[in-house]
Design an enzyme around this catalytic site. Structure first.
Site, PDB file in Angstrom:
ATOM      1  N   HIS A  32      94.795  -4.625 -17.335  1.00 52.98           N
ATOM      2  CA  HIS A  32      96.246  -4.812 -17.408  1.00 52.98           C
ATOM      3  C   HIS A  32      96.740  -6.209 -17.101  1.00 52.98           C
ATOM      4  O   HIS A  32      97.904  -6.387 -16.733  1.00 52.98           O
ATOM      5  CB  HIS A  32      96.943  -3.799 -16.500  1.00 52.98           C
ATOM      6  CG  HIS A  32      96.934  -2.412 -17.055  1.00 52.98           C
ATOM      7  ND1 HIS A  32      97.715  -1.393 -16.577  1.00 52.98           N
ATOM      8  CD2 HIS A  32      96.238  -1.876 -18.089  1.00 52.98           C
ATOM      9  CE1 HIS A  32      97.498  -0.287 -17.278  1.00 52.98           C
ATOM     10  NE2 HIS A  32      96.592  -0.557 -18.186  1.00 52.98           N
ATOM     11  N   ASP A  70      93.607  -4.997 -23.814  1.00 50.32           N
ATOM     12  CA  ASP A  70      93.460  -3.821 -22.953  1.00 50.32           C
ATOM     13  C   ASP A  70      92.883  -2.656 -23.752  1.00 50.32           C
ATOM     14  O   ASP A  70      93.524  -1.642 -23.975  1.00 50.32           O
ATOM     15  CB  ASP A  70      94.851  -3.462 -22.389  1.00 50.32           C
ATOM     16  CG  ASP A  70      94.833  -2.229 -21.506  1.00 50.32           C
ATOM     17  OD1 ASP A  70      93.807  -1.994 -20.851  1.00 50.32           O
ATOM     18  OD2 ASP A  70      95.833  -1.509 -21.481  1.00 50.32           O
ATOM     19  N   ASP A  92      94.784  -1.963 -12.637  1.00 50.44           N
ATOM     20  CA  ASP A  92      93.894  -1.583 -13.737  1.00 50.44           C
ATOM     21  C   ASP A  92      93.277  -2.874 -14.265  1.00 50.44           C
ATOM     22  O   ASP A  92      93.999  -3.835 -14.572  1.00 50.44           O
ATOM     23  CB  ASP A  92      94.724  -0.858 -14.815  1.00 50.44           C
ATOM     24  CG  ASP A  92      93.901  -0.377 -16.005  1.00 50.44           C
ATOM     25  OD1 ASP A  92      93.132  -1.189 -16.548  1.00 50.44           O
ATOM     26  OD2 ASP A  92      94.055   0.790 -16.401  1.00 50.44           O
ATOM     27  N   LYS A 131     101.423  -3.202 -15.481  1.00 51.65           N
ATOM     28  CA  LYS A 131     100.794  -3.596 -16.738  1.00 51.65           C
ATOM     29  C   LYS A 131     101.465  -4.853 -17.250  1.00 51.65           C
ATOM     30  O   LYS A 131     102.662  -5.047 -17.069  1.00 51.65           O
ATOM     31  CB  LYS A 131     100.950  -2.446 -17.737  1.00 51.65           C
ATOM     32  CG  LYS A 131     100.123  -2.586 -18.997  1.00 51.65           C
ATOM     33  CD  LYS A 131     100.013  -1.231 -19.696  1.00 51.65           C
ATOM     34  CE  LYS A 131      99.209  -1.341 -20.964  1.00 51.65           C
ATOM     35  NZ  LYS A 131      98.861  -0.024 -21.522  1.00 51.65           N
ATOM     36  N   HIS A 150      91.885   1.105 -11.244  1.00 52.19           N
ATOM     37  CA  HIS A 150      91.525   1.722 -12.514  1.00 52.19           C
ATOM     38  C   HIS A 150      90.495   0.803 -13.131  1.00 52.19           C
ATOM     39  O   HIS A 150      90.828  -0.255 -13.668  1.00 52.19           O
ATOM     40  CB  HIS A 150      92.749   1.854 -13.438  1.00 52.19           C
ATOM     41  CG  HIS A 150      93.461   3.154 -13.282  1.00 52.19           C
ATOM     42  ND1 HIS A 150      94.440   3.586 -14.141  1.00 52.19           N
ATOM     43  CD2 HIS A 150      93.301   4.137 -12.356  1.00 52.19           C
ATOM     44  CE1 HIS A 150      94.859   4.783 -13.756  1.00 52.19           C
ATOM     45  NE2 HIS A 150      94.197   5.119 -12.670  1.00 52.19           N
ATOM     46  N   ASP A 183      89.000   4.338 -15.809  1.00 51.06           N
ATOM     47  CA  ASP A 183      90.039   4.524 -16.825  1.00 51.06           C
ATOM     48  C   ASP A 183      89.596   3.868 -18.126  1.00 51.06           C
ATOM     49  O   ASP A 183      89.820   2.682 -18.330  1.00 51.06           O
ATOM     50  CB  ASP A 183      91.372   3.940 -16.336  1.00 51.06           C
ATOM     51  CG  ASP A 183      92.505   4.217 -17.328  1.00 51.06           C
ATOM     52  OD1 ASP A 183      92.298   4.992 -18.282  1.00 51.06           O
ATOM     53  OD2 ASP A 183      93.597   3.648 -17.139  1.00 51.06           O
ATOM     54  N   ASP A 230      90.284  -0.683 -23.193  1.00 51.69           N
ATOM     55  CA  ASP A 230      89.704   0.468 -22.486  1.00 51.69           C
ATOM     56  C   ASP A 230      88.324   0.857 -22.988  1.00 51.69           C
ATOM     57  O   ASP A 230      88.031   2.039 -23.191  1.00 51.69           O
ATOM     58  CB  ASP A 230      90.668   1.662 -22.523  1.00 51.69           C
ATOM     59  CG  ASP A 230      91.895   1.437 -21.654  1.00 51.69           C
ATOM     60  OD1 ASP A 230      91.728   1.361 -20.434  1.00 51.69           O
ATOM     61  OD2 ASP A 230      93.003   1.305 -22.208  1.00 51.69           O
ATOM     62  N   GLU A 234     101.333   1.963 -11.012  1.00 52.28           N
ATOM     63  CA  GLU A 234     100.402   1.145 -11.819  1.00 52.28           C
ATOM     64  C   GLU A 234     101.160   0.172 -12.707  1.00 52.28           C
ATOM     65  O   GLU A 234     101.965   0.562 -13.553  1.00 52.28           O
ATOM     66  CB  GLU A 234      99.527   2.061 -12.686  1.00 52.28           C
ATOM     67  CG  GLU A 234      98.528   1.302 -13.557  1.00 52.28           C
ATOM     68  CD  GLU A 234      97.627   2.232 -14.370  1.00 52.28           C
ATOM     69  OE1 GLU A 234      97.814   3.463 -14.332  1.00 52.28           O
ATOM     70  OE2 GLU A 234      96.728   1.703 -15.067  1.00 52.28           O
ATOM     71  N   TRP A 252     102.162   5.843 -13.988  1.00 50.66           N
ATOM     72  CA  TRP A 252     102.171   4.764 -14.978  1.00 50.66           C
ATOM     73  C   TRP A 252     103.129   5.160 -16.105  1.00 50.66           C
ATOM     74  O   TRP A 252     103.078   6.293 -16.592  1.00 50.66           O
ATOM     75  CB  TRP A 252     100.777   4.511 -15.587  1.00 50.66           C
ATOM     76  CG  TRP A 252     100.916   3.540 -16.717  1.00 50.66           C
ATOM     77  CD1 TRP A 252     101.119   2.195 -16.608  1.00 50.66           C
ATOM     78  CD2 TRP A 252     100.950   3.845 -18.127  1.00 50.66           C
ATOM     79  NE1 TRP A 252     101.278   1.648 -17.862  1.00 50.66           N
ATOM     80  CE2 TRP A 252     101.187   2.629 -18.803  1.00 50.66           C
ATOM     81  CE3 TRP A 252     100.831   5.022 -18.866  1.00 50.66           C
ATOM     82  CZ2 TRP A 252     101.287   2.552 -20.198  1.00 50.66           C
ATOM     83  CZ3 TRP A 252     100.931   4.959 -20.252  1.00 50.66           C
ATOM     84  CH2 TRP A 252     101.149   3.731 -20.903  1.00 50.66           C
TER      85      TRP A 252
HETATM   86  C1  RNT Z   1      97.664   2.871 -19.462  1.00 45.76           C
HETATM   87  C2  RNT Z   1      97.187   3.074 -18.075  1.00 45.76           C
HETATM   88  C3  RNT Z   1      97.028   4.495 -17.630  1.00 45.76           C
HETATM   89  C4  RNT Z   1      96.340   5.369 -18.660  1.00 45.76           C
HETATM   90  C5  RNT Z   1      95.940   6.735 -18.158  1.00 45.76           C
HETATM   91  C6  RNT Z   1      95.651   7.668 -19.285  1.00 45.76           C
HETATM   92  O1  RNT Z   1      97.630   1.581 -19.862  1.00 45.76           O
HETATM   93  O2  RNT Z   1      96.000   2.365 -17.871  1.00 45.76           O
HETATM   94  O3  RNT Z   1      96.384   4.523 -16.415  1.00 45.76           O
HETATM   95  O4  RNT Z   1      95.203   4.760 -19.182  1.00 45.76           O
HETATM   96  O5  RNT Z   1      96.868   7.219 -17.292  1.00 45.76           O
HETATM   97 ZN    ZN Z   2      95.092   2.667 -15.960  1.00 47.87          ZN
END
Ligand code: RNT
Ligand code: ZN
Length: 417
Positions: free
Chosen positions: A261, A293, A258, A227, A285, A325, A295, A225, A184
């Protein structure tokens, strides 16, 4: 103790719908979750840097007890894993290298810098996943890495990716399970770009070079990955969904989705069956965006349940790799792991207990009233008794009892840091 009579009652209720609770529990035991190390230390890593994570990633909160050393981080993960039923994996980032106090540039990282991690994983019977770290570094400060206009900076990051794939293969070889090495990058623009095309061309070429060394797939599998946007890359992200979907299909890579994302009303649960005809494997993720986003710690939400349901209905487990994640520094960090992992396992168990054949039958016969009615009824079946039995069989605390152990660990260990 899970009461045997509660479990027997629950099994009988599920059996009436043609669902075998014992088979669901056996299936769940085969599904590993990849526990991300970065929840334990706010993505600080061990490179001795201070300050922001960068790359548009933001960890908020200042709860005491952050892991400051590799041993603390491993002890915290051990504690979390002891409260999560089943056998799982751990997910590491390159910035968690142990270089013995020596400065080693990211493009010069070697498997030996992860020898302690491998020892620890082997002792605990854990498989490992890996990630190159394309943030929190002076060479990433202007928001571009693999797609940077400067060939020298691109070269540095290509070499970093190549080094990380070898470290991934080292883990795969050492644990006997392929390591998923996930790329990523934060690359993108805050404001309206003048050129969307060239950075994507540069990224394609950089990735092709990064991945060019052949590695045995039983040791290392490459993932990419995508986004939609990040902090500081609101207007344009080079590695968008369409970009990486095409890349993963054409280059036979694992696609990473993810759950934070995408547009807030767009869900990855719907994407699973849409992309799996075209890519061999998916990495998820599992995260929780709140308005963006953000998290947040994963909870037993509708979307988490929808993701798990899709995996169970499609029996996609051999092709879909589940990773967590999220990062929250406002609560006990070990509790955060346990909450997220237990929620994910609960969602999987509930999905495996769905009378999928019955629902499909109703759908095919056009009985949409029945389909909706049954889906609603399923929510109040005695699922908790089956989950308690899962915890009991795995020797982990049932119900909220795991929190007592976290509180004890906080008093005896975390609060002394
Ligand atoms: C970032 C991605 C990525 C990170 C990690 C730390 O937007 O989601 O996967 O969160 O690699
Ligand atoms: Zn991620």
């Amino acid at each position: 103790m899970a009461s045997a009579s509660h479990y027997a009652f629950a099994s009988e209720r599920y059996a009436r719908l043609g669902v075998d609770t014992g088979a669901a529990l056996e299936k769940l035991a085969q599904i590993p979750i990849s526990l991300h190390c970065w929840q334990g230390d706010d993505i600080a890593g061990f490179e001795g840097r201070g300050g922001d994570v960068g790359g548009g990633l933001a960890v908020t909160g200042s709860y005491p007890g952050r892991a400051r050393t590799p041993d603390e981080l491993r002890a915290d993960m051990d504690k979390a894993l002891s409260l999560i039923p089943g056998r799982h994996r751990v997910n590491l980032h390159a910035c968690y290298a142990e270089t013995g106090g020596r400065k080693v540039e990211r493009n010069e990282l070697e498997p030996e810098h992860f020898a302690n991690w491998l020892d620890w994983a082997q002792r605990g019977g854990l498989a490992v996943d890996f990630n190159p770290t394309y943030f929190a570094h002076p060479m990433a400060d202007d928001g571009f890495t693999l797609a940077h206009p400067d060939a020298g900076i691109r070269r540095f990051w290509i070499e970093h990716g190549r080094a990380c794939r070898r470290i991934g293969a080292f883990f795969g070889r050492g644990t006997g399970s392929p390591c998923i090495t996930n790329v990523w990058i934060p690359d993108g623009y805050k404001d309206l770009p003048a050129d969307r095309k060239t950075p994507r061309e540069r990224l394609t070429a950089a990735l092709d070079e990064l991945f060019s060394e052949p590695l045995a797939p039983q040791h290392n599998l490459d993932a990419v990955e995508c986004k939609l946007f990040g902090l500081g890359s609101e207007s344009y992200v080079v590695g968008s969904h369409e970009f990486y979907l095409g890349y993963a299909i054409s280059r036979k890579k694992v696609l990473c989705l993810d759950s934070g994302h995408f547009h807030p009303t767009e869900t990855i649960s719907d994407k699973i069956s849409a992309v799996l005809p075209w890519v061999e494997r998916l990495l998820l993720h599992v995260s929780r965006g709140v308005r963006w986003d953000s998290d947040h710690v994963v909870i037993f939400s509708d979307e988490l349940r929808a993701i798990a349901t899709e995996l169970a209905r499609g029996d996609y487990f051999p092709r879909v790799h589940i990773g967590l994640d999220f990062f929250d520094a406002s609560i006990n960090r070990v509790a955060a792991w346990v909450i997220g992992a237990r929620a994910t396992l609960k969602a999987l168990l509930q999905a495996l207990l769905e009378p999928a054949a019955k629902l499909r039958e109703m759908e095919l016969s056009g009985d949409f009233s029945g389909r909706l009615a049954l889906q609603e009824e399923l929510k109040s079946l005695p699922f908790g008794a089956v989950w308690d039995t899962c915890c009991e069989r795995n020797g982990v605390p049932q119900g909220i009892a795991w929190l007592d152990e976290i509180r004890r660990y906080e008093t005896e260990v975390l609060s002394r840091r």
